[in-house]
Design an enzyme around this catalytic site. Structure first.
Site, PDB file in Angstrom:
ATOM      1  N   ASP A 349       8.088   2.481  41.310  1.00 53.38           N
ATOM      2  CA  ASP A 349       8.456   3.886  41.422  1.00 53.38           C
ATOM      3  C   ASP A 349       7.947   4.405  42.755  1.00 53.38           C
ATOM      4  O   ASP A 349       7.229   3.714  43.486  1.00 53.38           O
ATOM      5  CB  ASP A 349       7.955   4.718  40.243  1.00 53.38           C
ATOM      6  CG  ASP A 349       6.448   4.783  40.148  1.00 53.38           C
ATOM      7  OD1 ASP A 349       5.767   4.302  41.106  1.00 53.38           O
ATOM      8  OD2 ASP A 349       5.935   5.281  39.147  1.00 53.38           O
ATOM      9  N   LEU A 350       8.379   5.633  43.097  1.00 59.40           N
ATOM     10  CA  LEU A 350       8.077   6.185  44.412  1.00 59.40           C
ATOM     11  C   LEU A 350       6.838   7.065  44.361  1.00 59.40           C
ATOM     12  O   LEU A 350       6.576   7.755  43.367  1.00 59.40           O
ATOM     13  CB  LEU A 350       9.269   7.006  44.919  1.00 59.40           C
ATOM     14  CG  LEU A 350      10.598   6.258  45.029  1.00 59.40           C
ATOM     15  CD1 LEU A 350      11.682   7.199  45.541  1.00 59.40           C
ATOM     16  CD2 LEU A 350      10.463   5.040  45.938  1.00 59.40           C
ATOM     17  N   ASP A 392      12.697   8.250  39.502  1.00 63.70           N
ATOM     18  CA  ASP A 392      12.367   7.444  40.684  1.00 63.70           C
ATOM     19  C   ASP A 392      11.950   6.032  40.296  1.00 63.70           C
ATOM     20  O   ASP A 392      11.270   5.348  41.060  1.00 63.70           O
ATOM     21  CB  ASP A 392      11.269   8.116  41.488  1.00 63.70           C
ATOM     22  CG  ASP A 392       9.952   8.218  40.717  1.00 63.70           C
ATOM     23  OD1 ASP A 392      10.005   8.174  39.459  1.00 63.70           O
ATOM     24  OD2 ASP A 392       8.899   8.317  41.348  1.00 63.70           O
TER      25      ASP A 392
END
Length: 462
Positions: A349-350, A392
């Site tokens: 994920d970001l 994300d």
């Protein structure tokens, strides 16, 4: 009297003998005989009788009607065949006038022609109707001329009648058949064309002209090659050659025809060859415009593909979605078990994604997700799978690993790539990524547990 005499030597001859009695000067009763050799005359009479008999047999057994007509237009003789044609016996015909056997609506023409015939002005050769005894009519071909004596005086007429009722019926049937064909040809809801064996158009119907936009005259200058889409040319001529060579009786195919305006139409063509006396004469093609159906099929295919795509892909990034992840991961693990190789699942994920969304807006957030997806796809193999699960969160399925360390190499590359700044609509955005990895079969041998292990690894990485 006519007697037979014997010459010296035994030869016989026929003679006409005239005998007359008289008294001579002495008062004796005497007879005078005049003997005239009539052998040649007898031969001529016999030849005449034989000739007349032959002519009588010829007349009576002739396959055509034969009649004699006097100078008043009355029949004086009729043979058996003419009686059959008009339904009378020959004896009933003798004494009738030609008018008696003429239909009322033909009499004016017949009277004038017969007048000219009986006065020796013309010979007659024409087709006409005859009135039969039962009131019906039949068709005959009539040939008539007058005969004259040595002095040139008209004696009588001889008239020949050929029964052409069967021919007329055949002509009528043919004409009706041609009219039906022409009506069908011109008004058929399908295009119809006749072509030479070389593929040049002979004639086309109105529907084909409407379908392709050419006039009849323009079609006469065209060949099948002129209106066939280049992509269908080879197939068209292969099939035509097989048809002309007799390898097939007919063929049905779908192809593209070029319209006059440059567009093309999809058509379904049934092509056969017309033969006569065992020889191929020309080609007949029946053309159905299936452009609408083809378009509907193409629209349906695209809709199905689009539906399948949407069912298996993330609409924002174009990456695979959760549904495709489950199917592809199942296949990947099955192949890995069979072939004895490893599979890595990367869950990432970001960093700071929520902050970017909140401060710069969802639009910038979406652009960021698209750019992240593009960077991920640029660094994985065609055999690998990139998935956006939502928000994300992304997953990468890395297959056919040569060694577990290959998963770390990809993860390091992605971390570096996703750390680089993003230029989104003139704004420089910085993010990063955390990645968790789980290996099959080293870490776990179950699909669901494999993803959970990668999730735990991601949690540790963050």
């Amino acid at each position: 009297a006519e007697l037979t005499f014997v010459r010296k030597g035994g030869e016989r001859f026929e003679a006409s003998v005239s005998v007359k009695g008289f008294d001579d000067e002495a008062g004796r009763k005497l007879s005078s005989l005049i003997i005239h050799d009539v052998t040649e005359k007898k031969k001529a009479e016999l030849a005449l009788r034989n000739s007349e008999e032959r002519f009588r047999l010829l007349y009576e057994n002739a396959p055509i009607g034969i009649t004699h007509i006097d100078l008043n237009g009355i029949w004086t003789y009729a043979n058996r065949k003419f009686g059959e044609i008009v339904g009378y016996s020959p004896a009933e015909i003798v004494g009738l006038s030609y008018i008696d056997l003429t239909p009322p609506d033909d009499r004016d023409v017949s009277i004038e022609l017969t007048r000219k015939l009986l006065t020796g002005q013309v010979d007659v050769n024409r087709e006409r109707r005859m009135l039969r005894k039962d009131g019906s009519t039949t068709w005959i071909r009539l040939t008539a001329r007058m005969l004259r004596d040595d002095a040139g005086t008209l004696q009588y007429g001889i008239v020949l009648f050929e029964d052409i009722a069967g021919k007329k019926r055949a002509e009528m049937a043919l004409r009706q058949s041609e009219e039906r064909f022409r009506a069908t040809f011109e008004h058929a809801p399908l295009g119809i064309a006749e072509c030479t064996l070389e593929g040049r158009f002979i004639t086309v119907n109105a529907k084909l002209m409407e379908m392709l936009g050419y006039t009849r005259k323009e079609f006469e200058q065209l060949s099948v090659a002129d209106i066939t889409h280049p992509g269908d040319m080879e197939q068209t001529f292969n099939q035509l050659q097989k048809l002309v060579a007799g390898e097939v009786d007919t063929y049905v195919t779908e192809k593209r025809y070029l319209r006059k305006d440059g567009s093309f139409a999809w058509v379904n063509i049934t092509t056969t060859i017309r033969q006569s006396d065992g020889q191929s004469r020309y080609v007949i093609a029946i053309v159905e415009d299936v452009t609408g159906r083809k378009k509907a099929e193409e629209d349906l295919r695209r809709a199905v593909e689009r539906s399948f795509y949407l069912a298996n892909h993330d609409t924002l990034t174009g990456l695979a979605n959760r549904a495709q992840l489950n199917d592809r991961l199942t296949d990947a693990l099955n192949y890995a078990r069979r072939d004895g190789h490893s599979v890595a699942v990367h869950v990432l994920d970001l960093d700071r994604f929520k902050s970017i969304n909140d401060t710069l807006g969802h639009h910038i957030g979406d652009l960021l997700l698209k750019e992240v997806a593009a960077r991920i796809k640029a660094h994985i193999r065609a055999t690998d799978l990139a998935v956006r699960l939502g928000g994300d969160e992304f997953v990468i399925v890395q297959t056919h690993l040569a060694a577990p360390s290959a998963a770390a190499v990809l993860a390091d590359t992605l971390v570096q790539e996703l750390w680089r700044n993003y230029m989104l609509e003139g704004q420089e955005v910085h993010s990063g990524s955390s990645i968790g990895i789980a290996l099959f079969p080293d870490d776990v041998d179950d699909q669901d547990q494999l993803i959970k292990c990668a999730d735990r690894a991601l949690y540790q990485a963050k």
